[in-house]
Design a protein around this motif. Structure first.
Motif, PDB file in Angstrom:
ATOM      1  N   GLN A 217     -44.010 -31.890  -2.202  1.00 47.54           N
ATOM      2  CA  GLN A 217     -42.552 -31.873  -2.207  1.00 47.54           C
ATOM      3  C   GLN A 217     -41.994 -32.942  -3.148  1.00 47.54           C
ATOM      4  OE1 GLN A 217     -42.086 -32.230   2.113  1.00 47.54           O
ATOM      5  NE2 GLN A 217     -41.267 -30.135   2.200  1.00 47.54           N
ATOM      6  N   ARG A 218     -42.627 -34.118  -3.191  1.00 49.23           N
ATOM      7  CA  ARG A 218     -42.215 -35.171  -4.133  1.00 49.23           C
ATOM      8  C   ARG A 218     -42.426 -34.708  -5.576  1.00 49.23           C
ATOM      9  NH1 ARG A 218     -43.116 -41.108  -2.254  1.00 49.23           N
ATOM     10  NH2 ARG A 218     -42.931 -40.997   0.004  1.00 49.23           N
TER      11      ARG A 218
ATOM     12  N   ALA B 275     -48.974 -40.338  -0.315  1.00 48.39           N
ATOM     13  CA  ALA B 275     -48.304 -39.190  -0.927  1.00 48.39           C
ATOM     14  C   ALA B 275     -47.720 -39.566  -2.276  1.00 48.39           C
ATOM     15  CB  ALA B 275     -47.214 -38.674   0.008  1.00 48.39           C
ATOM     16  N   GLU B 276     -47.306 -40.822  -2.417  1.00 51.60           N
ATOM     17  CA  GLU B 276     -46.725 -41.280  -3.677  1.00 51.60           C
ATOM     18  C   GLU B 276     -47.756 -41.235  -4.810  1.00 51.60           C
ATOM     19  OE1 GLU B 276     -44.404 -45.202  -5.525  1.00 51.60           O
ATOM     20  OE2 GLU B 276     -45.147 -45.206  -3.458  1.00 51.60           O
TER      21      GLU B 276
ATOM     22  N   ASN C 215     -46.268 -33.564   1.809  1.00 50.12           N
ATOM     23  CA  ASN C 215     -45.335 -34.614   1.382  1.00 50.12           C
ATOM     24  C   ASN C 215     -45.428 -34.845  -0.120  1.00 50.12           C
ATOM     25  OD1 ASN C 215     -43.787 -36.929   1.052  1.00 50.12           O
ATOM     26  ND2 ASN C 215     -44.662 -38.004   2.800  1.00 50.12           N
ATOM     27  N   ALA C 216     -46.663 -34.946  -0.629  1.00 49.08           N
ATOM     28  CA  ALA C 216     -46.860 -35.208  -2.060  1.00 49.08           C
ATOM     29  C   ALA C 216     -46.356 -34.048  -2.908  1.00 49.08           C
ATOM     30  CB  ALA C 216     -48.335 -35.466  -2.341  1.00 49.08           C
TER      31      ALA C 216
ATOM     32  N   ASP D 275     -50.752 -33.290   5.903  1.00 52.74           N
ATOM     33  CA  ASP D 275     -49.427 -33.914   5.912  1.00 52.74           C
ATOM     34  C   ASP D 275     -49.167 -34.635   4.589  1.00 52.74           C
ATOM     35  OD1 ASP D 275     -51.419 -35.758   6.487  1.00 52.74           O
ATOM     36  OD2 ASP D 275     -50.215 -36.898   7.918  1.00 52.74           O
ATOM     37  N   THR D 276     -50.183 -35.323   4.086  1.00 51.11           N
ATOM     38  CA  THR D 276     -50.053 -35.996   2.787  1.00 51.11           C
ATOM     39  C   THR D 276     -49.881 -34.968   1.669  1.00 51.11           C
ATOM     40  OG1 THR D 276     -51.440 -37.838   3.534  1.00 51.11           O
ATOM     41  CG2 THR D 276     -51.175 -37.573   1.161  1.00 51.11           C
TER      42      THR D 276
END
Length: 363
Positions: A202-203, A303-304, A199-200, A195-196
């Motif tokens: 996509q960022r 994720a950031e 998310n990461a 999941d991370t």
């Protein structure tokens, strides 16, 4: 020396280490292992060279295993896990007959369960083994707390097939065009931090001027999480013999696991001259990754931070990325199958002063 290895699932890295050990003059091997895991479906022919091979499914049947070992008469028993009742019964049977060693990749986390393990280890663990073979420093701390002296704690439990992956590093050095892509290798399960990862990525893709693709190799129930995401290429499970060439097609390994006692894939990537971005939950980071030297260690679940590391790395000049790859290769030399085999053969001397003579390895 007759050595019995009581393992769980065999894998490509263990195959390389066992082969190197078997190449030692005078070494005879007996291997017990569980059947192939469906989430990591290695080709069984990979292990066909093992002549004395006892395979089990579900649980270890000590009543079948012990007679086989009595016939083999091992001088040393290396056991992967103390959680299997059949293996514990087997080790109790060989008290005074063989040097018994447990292996561990469990890092010290100070959990209540681990403190309980420390308390009961003198009654539960010490009567059935003489030493511990651990992955690295985080695992040494645990073994030390369980009452094993430094002399009875061996380091370097895991090594990839170093020669195979290092060949990719040397091939990579000859190439003029770098492989501009990220790589994930592992089971598609929750503890791998998928999941991370999604998310990461996509960022990262939203912020990067020229985003790199993310190639994912593995198998497991969470594969649908990766399907249909722009830039993510889901490639399926990759057999060990095919994995090095897949590393050639990427530049940086991503491993955002939420729990990863070691992660052999980090060693594979560094041996192949790749940068590595991994979470601080990955045990191998303590030995194989240094920030801004050959990769980045990011906070687990962030994720950031992961996206930021991906942006930082992909934005570096190609010459800087090349240096990072060279640094990774140098870090990888801490662990090799040869060192693993020599460590195993050093155990009798460490425990009782008996030296194994003429430990030469065929190349």
């Amino acid at each position: 020396m007759k050595i019995a290895v009581l393992w769980t699932e065999l894998s490509g890295y263990m195959n390389a280490c066992l082969k190197k050990l078997a190449a030692m003059d005078g070494v005879e091997l007996f291997v017990a292992s569980s059947c192939i895991n469906k989430d990591a479906p290695f080709d069984e022919l990979t292990f066909a060279w093992i002549e004395n091979h006892f395979q089990w499914h579900g649980s270890v049947d000590a009543n079948r295993l012990i007679p086989l070992l009595e016939n083999f008469q091992p001088e040393l028993i290396l056991c992967a896990n103390w959680h299997y009742q059949g293996y514990r019964k087997t080790l109790r049977h060989f008290k005074g007959q063989s040097i018994r060693v447990f292996t561990s990749d469990r890092p010290w986390l100070g959990t209540p369960r681990q403190w309980l393990g420390v308390f009961i280890s003198r009654f539960y663990l010490h009567p059935i083994c003489e030493a511990m073979f651990v992955a690295g420093e985080r695992q040494r701390v645990f073994a030390k707390k369980m009452g094993f002296s430094q002399r009875k704690i061996l380091h370097g439990l895991y090594s990839c097939d170093h020669e195979k992956f290092a060949s990719i590093y040397f091939e990579r050095k000859k190439q003029q065009i770098e492989a501009r892509s990220f790589l994930f290798v592992g089971r598609f399960v929750s503890e791998k931090g998928l999941d991370t990862l999604v998310n990461a990525y996509q960022r990262y893709r939203q912020q990067a001027v020229d985003p790199w693709p993310l190639k994912c190799y593995g198998a497991g129930p969470l594969q649908p999480m990766l399907d249909g995401i722009p830039g993510i290429e889901c490639k399926g499970f990759c057999q060990p013999d095919d994995l090095p060439k897949k590393f050639m097609e990427a530049n940086c390994l991503i491993l955002p696991s939420t729990f990863e006692p070691w992660a052999l894939v980090v060693h594979e990537a560094t041996a192949a001259g790749m940068a590595v971005i991994a979470s601080d939950a990955v045990g191998a980071t303590a030995h194989l990754i240094q920030d801004d030297y050959n990769g980045y260690v990011v906070e687990t679940g962030s994720a950031e931070e992961l996206a930021g590391a991906m942006l930082n790395y992909s934005a570096l000049p190609p010459a800087a990325r090349r240096i990072i790859g060279e640094n990774s290769y140098l870090m990888s030399l801490q662990f090799t199958p040869r060192r693993w085999a020599e460590t195993v053969l050093s155990i009798p001397k460490r425990i009782n002063g008996k030296t194994y003579e003429k430990p030469t390895i065929e190349h």
